[in-house]
Design a protein around this motif. Structure first.
Motif, PDB file in Angstrom:
ATOM      1  N   ILE A   1       0.838  -1.200   0.000  1.00 30.86           N
ATOM      2  CA  ILE A   1       0.000   0.000   0.000  1.00 30.86           C
ATOM      3  C   ILE A   1       0.875   1.253   0.000  1.00 30.86           C
ATOM      4  O   ILE A   1       0.625   2.212  -0.742  1.00 30.86           O
ATOM      5  CB  ILE A   1      -0.935  -0.001   1.223  1.00 30.86           C
ATOM      6  N   LEU A   2       1.914   1.216   0.847  1.00 32.71           N
ATOM      7  CA  LEU A   2       2.810   2.373   0.917  1.00 32.71           C
ATOM      8  C   LEU A   2       3.540   2.574  -0.408  1.00 32.71           C
ATOM      9  O   LEU A   2       3.677   3.716  -0.881  1.00 32.71           O
ATOM     10  CB  LEU A   2       3.821   2.177   2.044  1.00 32.71           C
ATOM     11  N   ALA A   3       4.004   1.480  -1.010  1.00 34.34           N
ATOM     12  CA  ALA A   3       4.731   1.596  -2.280  1.00 34.34           C
ATOM     13  C   ALA A   3       3.859   2.229  -3.360  1.00 34.34           C
ATOM     14  O   ALA A   3       4.322   3.074  -4.131  1.00 34.34           O
ATOM     15  CB  ALA A   3       5.221   0.217  -2.731  1.00 34.34           C
ATOM     16  N   ALA A   4       2.592   1.829  -3.401  1.00 33.32           N
ATOM     17  CA  ALA A   4       1.677   2.415  -4.393  1.00 33.32           C
ATOM     18  C   ALA A   4       1.476   3.901  -4.125  1.00 33.32           C
ATOM     19  O   ALA A   4       1.435   4.710  -5.057  1.00 33.32           O
ATOM     20  CB  ALA A   4       0.341   1.675  -4.370  1.00 33.32           C
ATOM     21  N   ALA A   5       1.364   4.263  -2.844  1.00 36.46           N
ATOM     22  CA  ALA A   5       1.185   5.679  -2.498  1.00 36.46           C
ATOM     23  C   ALA A   5       2.419   6.487  -2.887  1.00 36.46           C
ATOM     24  O   ALA A   5       2.308   7.590  -3.437  1.00 36.46           O
ATOM     25  CB  ALA A   5       0.905   5.809  -1.006  1.00 36.46           C
ATOM     26  N   VAL A   6       3.589   5.931  -2.593  1.00 33.71           N
ATOM     27  CA  VAL A   6       4.836   6.615  -2.945  1.00 33.71           C
ATOM     28  C   VAL A   6       4.930   6.805  -4.459  1.00 33.71           C
ATOM     29  O   VAL A   6       5.329   7.877  -4.947  1.00 33.71           O
ATOM     30  CB  VAL A   6       6.049   5.829  -2.416  1.00 33.71           C
ATOM     31  N   ALA A   7       4.557   5.776  -5.205  1.00 31.35           N
ATOM     32  CA  ALA A   7       4.600   5.874  -6.663  1.00 31.35           C
ATOM     33  C   ALA A   7       3.681   6.977  -7.171  1.00 31.35           C
ATOM     34  O   ALA A   7       4.039   7.725  -8.095  1.00 31.35           O
ATOM     35  CB  ALA A   7       4.230   4.534  -7.292  1.00 31.35           C
ATOM     36  N   ARG A   8       2.511   7.112  -6.561  1.00 29.17           N
ATOM     37  CA  ARG A   8       1.581   8.168  -6.988  1.00 29.17           C
ATOM     38  C   ARG A   8       2.139   9.553  -6.660  1.00 29.17           C
ATOM     39  O   ARG A   8       2.005  10.497  -7.444  1.00 29.17           O
ATOM     40  CB  ARG A   8       0.212   7.964  -6.336  1.00 29.17           C
ATOM     41  N   VAL A   9       2.761   9.675  -5.483  1.00 30.81           N
ATOM     42  CA  VAL A   9       3.331  10.968  -5.096  1.00 30.81           C
ATOM     43  C   VAL A   9       4.446  11.367  -6.061  1.00 30.81           C
ATOM     44  O   VAL A   9       4.535  12.525  -6.485  1.00 30.81           O
ATOM     45  CB  VAL A   9       3.867  10.911  -3.644  1.00 30.81           C
ATOM     46  N   GLU A  10       5.299  10.410  -6.439  1.00 30.34           N
ATOM     47  CA  GLU A  10       6.369  10.720  -7.382  1.00 30.34           C
ATOM     48  C   GLU A  10       5.821  11.054  -8.766  1.00 30.34           C
ATOM     49  O   GLU A  10       6.379  11.894  -9.480  1.00 30.34           O
ATOM     50  CB  GLU A  10       7.351   9.550  -7.477  1.00 30.34           C
ATOM     51  N   ALA A  11       4.750  10.382  -9.147  1.00 26.57           N
ATOM     52  CA  ALA A  11       4.180  10.617 -10.477  1.00 26.57           C
ATOM     53  C   ALA A  11       3.472  11.962 -10.567  1.00 26.57           C
ATOM     54  O   ALA A  11       3.450  12.600 -11.625  1.00 26.57           O
ATOM     55  CB  ALA A  11       3.210   9.490 -10.838  1.00 26.57           C
ATOM     56  N   GLU A  12       2.896  12.400  -9.442  1.00 23.43           N
ATOM     57  CA  GLU A  12       2.130  13.660  -9.427  1.00 23.43           C
ATOM     58  C   GLU A  12       3.014  14.809  -8.957  1.00 23.43           C
ATOM     59  O   GLU A  12       2.850  15.334  -7.857  1.00 23.43           O
ATOM     60  CB  GLU A  12       0.897  13.510  -8.525  1.00 23.43           C
TER      61      GLU A  12
ATOM     62  N   THR B   1       3.210  26.967  -1.017  1.00 26.17           N
ATOM     63  CA  THR B   1       3.229  27.040   0.444  1.00 26.17           C
ATOM     64  C   THR B   1       3.275  25.642   1.028  1.00 26.17           C
ATOM     65  O   THR B   1       2.959  24.651   0.350  1.00 26.17           O
ATOM     66  CB  THR B   1       1.973  27.757   0.980  1.00 26.17           C
ATOM     67  N   VAL B   2       3.658  25.568   2.291  1.00 26.19           N
ATOM     68  CA  VAL B   2       3.654  24.282   2.996  1.00 26.19           C
ATOM     69  C   VAL B   2       2.247  23.693   2.987  1.00 26.19           C
ATOM     70  O   VAL B   2       2.058  22.501   2.687  1.00 26.19           O
ATOM     71  CB  VAL B   2       4.160  24.462   4.445  1.00 26.19           C
ATOM     72  N   GLU B   3       1.267  24.501   3.311  1.00 26.96           N
ATOM     73  CA  GLU B   3      -0.116  24.029   3.347  1.00 26.96           C
ATOM     74  C   GLU B   3      -0.550  23.467   1.995  1.00 26.96           C
ATOM     75  O   GLU B   3      -1.187  22.412   1.908  1.00 26.96           O
ATOM     76  CB  GLU B   3      -1.028  25.184   3.750  1.00 26.96           C
ATOM     77  N   GLY B   4      -0.167  24.164   0.923  1.00 25.54           N
ATOM     78  CA  GLY B   4      -0.538  23.695  -0.406  1.00 25.54           C
ATOM     79  C   GLY B   4       0.154  22.398  -0.786  1.00 25.54           C
ATOM     80  O   GLY B   4      -0.439  21.535  -1.447  1.00 25.54           O
ATOM     81  N   VAL B   5       1.403  22.231  -0.363  1.00 27.95           N
ATOM     82  CA  VAL B   5       2.146  21.005  -0.670  1.00 27.95           C
ATOM     83  C   VAL B   5       1.531  19.815   0.062  1.00 27.95           C
ATOM     84  O   VAL B   5       1.362  18.733  -0.515  1.00 27.95           O
ATOM     85  CB  VAL B   5       3.633  21.165  -0.307  1.00 27.95           C
ATOM     86  N   VAL B   6       1.166  19.999   1.329  1.00 25.30           N
ATOM     87  CA  VAL B   6       0.532  18.910   2.085  1.00 25.30           C
ATOM     88  C   VAL B   6      -0.781  18.501   1.416  1.00 25.30           C
ATOM     89  O   VAL B   6      -1.075  17.303   1.259  1.00 25.30           O
ATOM     90  CB  VAL B   6       0.299  19.326   3.547  1.00 25.30           C
ATOM     91  N   ALA B   7      -1.565  19.485   1.011  1.00 30.89           N
ATOM     92  CA  ALA B   7      -2.837  19.185   0.339  1.00 30.89           C
ATOM     93  C   ALA B   7      -2.589  18.440  -0.969  1.00 30.89           C
ATOM     94  O   ALA B   7      -3.335  17.504  -1.314  1.00 30.89           O
ATOM     95  CB  ALA B   7      -3.599  20.479   0.083  1.00 30.89           C
ATOM     96  N   HIS B   8      -1.562  18.824  -1.691  1.00 35.09           N
ATOM     97  CA  HIS B   8      -1.228  18.165  -2.952  1.00 35.09           C
ATOM     98  C   HIS B   8      -0.864  16.696  -2.717  1.00 35.09           C
ATOM     99  O   HIS B   8      -1.307  15.813  -3.468  1.00 35.09           O
ATOM    100  CB  HIS B   8      -0.061  18.892  -3.614  1.00 35.09           C
ATOM    101  N   VAL B   9      -0.067  16.421  -1.683  1.00 33.05           N
ATOM    102  CA  VAL B   9       0.333  15.041  -1.394  1.00 33.05           C
ATOM    103  C   VAL B   9      -0.888  14.207  -1.004  1.00 33.05           C
ATOM    104  O   VAL B   9      -1.035  13.061  -1.440  1.00 33.05           O
ATOM    105  CB  VAL B   9       1.406  15.009  -0.292  1.00 33.05           C
ATOM    106  N   ARG B  10      -1.765  14.777  -0.186  1.00 32.74           N
ATOM    107  CA  ARG B  10      -2.986  14.036   0.205  1.00 32.74           C
ATOM    108  C   ARG B  10      -3.826  13.688  -1.029  1.00 32.74           C
ATOM    109  O   ARG B  10      -4.349  12.574  -1.144  1.00 32.74           O
ATOM    110  CB  ARG B  10      -3.806  14.863   1.193  1.00 32.74           C
ATOM    111  N   ASP B  11      -3.945  14.632  -1.939  1.00 34.68           N
ATOM    112  CA  ASP B  11      -4.717  14.373  -3.153  1.00 34.68           C
ATOM    113  C   ASP B  11      -4.043  13.304  -4.012  1.00 34.68           C
ATOM    114  O   ASP B  11      -4.714  12.463  -4.617  1.00 34.68           O
ATOM    115  CB  ASP B  11      -4.866  15.664  -3.962  1.00 34.68           C
ATOM    116  N   ALA B  12      -2.698  13.337  -4.073  1.00 32.12           N
ATOM    117  CA  ALA B  12      -1.977  12.348  -4.881  1.00 32.12           C
ATOM    118  C   ALA B  12      -2.090  10.950  -4.284  1.00 32.12           C
ATOM    119  O   ALA B  12      -2.284   9.967  -5.009  1.00 32.12           O
ATOM    120  CB  ALA B  12      -0.510  12.759  -5.014  1.00 32.12           C
ATOM    121  N   VAL B  13      -1.976  10.846  -2.956  1.00 35.85           N
ATOM    122  CA  VAL B  13      -2.075   9.542  -2.283  1.00 35.85           C
ATOM    123  C   VAL B  13      -3.469   8.962  -2.453  1.00 35.85           C
ATOM    124  O   VAL B  13      -3.648   7.795  -2.820  1.00 35.85           O
ATOM    125  CB  VAL B  13      -1.718   9.680  -0.795  1.00 35.85           C
ATOM    126  N   ASP B  14      -4.476   9.764  -2.141  1.00 37.07           N
ATOM    127  CA  ASP B  14      -5.882   9.391  -2.370  1.00 37.07           C
ATOM    128  C   ASP B  14      -6.202   7.991  -1.862  1.00 37.07           C
ATOM    129  O   ASP B  14      -6.797   7.163  -2.564  1.00 37.07           O
ATOM    130  CB  ASP B  14      -6.206   9.500  -3.867  1.00 37.07           C
TER     131      ASP B  14
END
Length: 495
Positions: A279-290, A378-391
């Motif tokens: 599960i973590l590997a898939a999430a990491v892959a999505r974060v790198e792709a996005e 911004t930090v806030e925007g980056v955190v939101a972006h990662v949450r959206d990418a992980v999904d």
């Protein structure tokens, strides 16, 4: 006339529209060409100067002694060893007797050093020069071409941890100050020298923080701070034949984000469809792709606008007409890692952990993702972006530490001109431009005590040198150290 030879109304409209677009495009290209041909160099004209009398060989010897002292900021602050820092202080006292006899010196936060040099004009705003004495650990000394703390001279370089980051600058500043004192030269302005001991602790260091607090409490309002930054780049800017020094008007922010997956354990003979690691590997892959999008907004646009007139070929047309070609330039810069970091918030998966044995299902898997935040994000925007990418609700997304981009200084200020002039006086072949420092430095802690805060390292670097920062085979060209000393001397003598 037959309908076969008469254009239909929609075809006439399409033809007129196409001709209009082509005409508009021709006008825009014409304006761009004229703009390129009439754009003039923005580089400061300089004259020859009287260099400070410095014995270059002896100066290299003193720097070598400094490199041999392993002033390491460990991965775990609890492992900090004060002994090398005490030895380093003693070395500075032996090496620069006039500095220690005539300047006021304070020990701050146990091991950081702050010097005050009274200027000739007590009413002039002071300046602050900073550097740090600590270095990052060496994971495997055996893979170095020369031992990291031996300070060996070979192939025209001084090899060792800290030559580039950042003892070279610290020692060069003190060499310039010692030479000025020996020559009876008093700086026009009061000069503060602030040397931190824990810059490499990345957010938990106290040296620069406490020195800045002291200066603020004493009412110091400096004209500018100059700290470490990008070196003088050689061959890193396309279509530019000369070295380019980018003076950082600010630095990237940062955000370290933790991804955690926790599941029930068990035996590997009866696994679920996805383990915690999967599960973590898939999430990491999505974060790198996005990846976050690139943008020329912020100081890097000023870099291109300043360097554009010095370029040649098609890129000169593009760089001198960003009003038209910004999307093209952005795509070109994003194509290579060495330039992509200039125009986007970067994403780097740096730590991944999970599992204890081949036949045991992991109950917990964890990753750390480090972002260096570009101006405009911004930090806030980056955190939101990662949450959206992980999904994925099974993945916990948590901000570990974050810092937004510090206040952006002014490239039009007299202080910027002072630094640019000093650099070109010592290195007339170098082009100077404002920009954004892509790493982090102690400079951000001084924004409350200085009108302008700049970042620059005064040694030359090539593409091959970039991995040496915090990496293997850190080194400094022997013939460049003299120039570093003269650069800081010119800064301290500037009115």
């Amino acid at each position: 006339m037959s309908s076969a030879t008469t254009p239909r109304p929609w075809r006439r409209r399409l033809l007129r529209g196409s001709l209009g677009v082509l005409a508009l495009l021709g006008v825009l290209i014409g304006i761009a060409v004229v703009n390129t041909l009439t754009t003039r160099s923005q580089q400061i004209e300089v004259e020859a100067f009287e260099p400070l009398p410095v014995d270059d060989a002896e100066a290299i010897g003193r720097l070598s002694e400094a490199i041999r002292i392993p002033t390491i900021s460990p991965e775990d602050p609890a492992d900090f060893d004060p002994a090398p820092f005490i030895s380093f202080h003693a070395l500075l006292e032996r090496s620069f007797p006039l500095v220690h006899a005539q300047l006021e010196r304070e020990v701050v936060s146990d091991y950081s050093l702050m010097y005050r040099w009274q200027g000739a004009d007590p009413n002039a705003a002071p300046i602050i020069l900073t550097a740090h004495m600590d270095v990052v650990p060496v994971s495997d000394p055996a893979v170095w071409s020369h031992p990291p703390f031996a300070a060996e001279q070979a192939e025209g370089f001084l090899w060792g941890r800290g030559t580039m980051d950042d003892k070279g600058a610290l020692m060069a500043i003190l060499e310039a100050a010692e030479a000025m004192l020996a020559a009876g030269i008093t700086p026009p302005r009061t000069v503060y020298l602030c040397f931190g001991h824990d810059e490499e602790l990345q957010g938990t260091g106290t040296g620069a923080v406490e020195m800045a607090k002291l200066l603020h409490a004493r009412g110091v309002e400096a004209e500018f701070v100059l700290d470490e930054g990008t070196g003088i780049t050689v061959g890193l800017f396309p279509a530019v034949d000369q070295p380019v020094a980018v003076i950082g008007l600010s630095e990237k922010g940062s955000a370290t984000i933790e991804l955690v997956v926790e599941l029930e354990g068990g035996h590997s003979s009866a696994p679920p469809d996805q383990t915690a690691v999967g599960i973590l590997a898939a999430a990491v892959a999505r974060v790198e792709a996005e990846q976050l999008p690139g943008s020329l907004d912020g100081p890097f646009r000023q870099t291109l606008a300043t360097i554009g007139p010095e370029m040649h070929g098609p890129l000169k047309l593009v760089a001198t007409n960003l009003w038209l070609f910004a999307p093209i330039m952005t795509r070109a810069l994003l194509a290579a890692p060495t330039t992509a970091s200039s125009v986007r918030t970067t994403t780097a998966v740096t730590v991944i952990e999970g599992g204890v044995k081949a036949n045991v299902l992991p109950t917990r898997a964890r990753a750390l993702v480090n972002h260096r935040i570009n101006a405009g994000d911004t930090v806030e925007g980056v955190v939101a972006h990662v949450r959206d990418a992980v999904d994925d609700p099974r993945v916990q997304v948590t901000l570990v530490v974050g810092n937004d981009v510090p206040r952006i200084s002014d490239a039009e200020a007299p202080a910027f001109t002072t630094i640019a002039r000093a650099l070109r006086e010592v290195n007339p072949e170098v082009l100077v431009a404002p920009g954004l420092f892509v790493a982090a430095a102690d400079a951000r802690h001084y924004v409350g005590v200085a009108e302008q805060v700049y970042r620059l390292s005064a040694f030359f670097i090539t593409k091959q040198d970039v991995p040496r920062y915090h990496g293997i085979d850190e080194r400094l060209a022997l013939d460049q150290y003299a120039g570093m000393i003269q650069f800081y001397g010119r800064i301290m003598q500037a009115p």
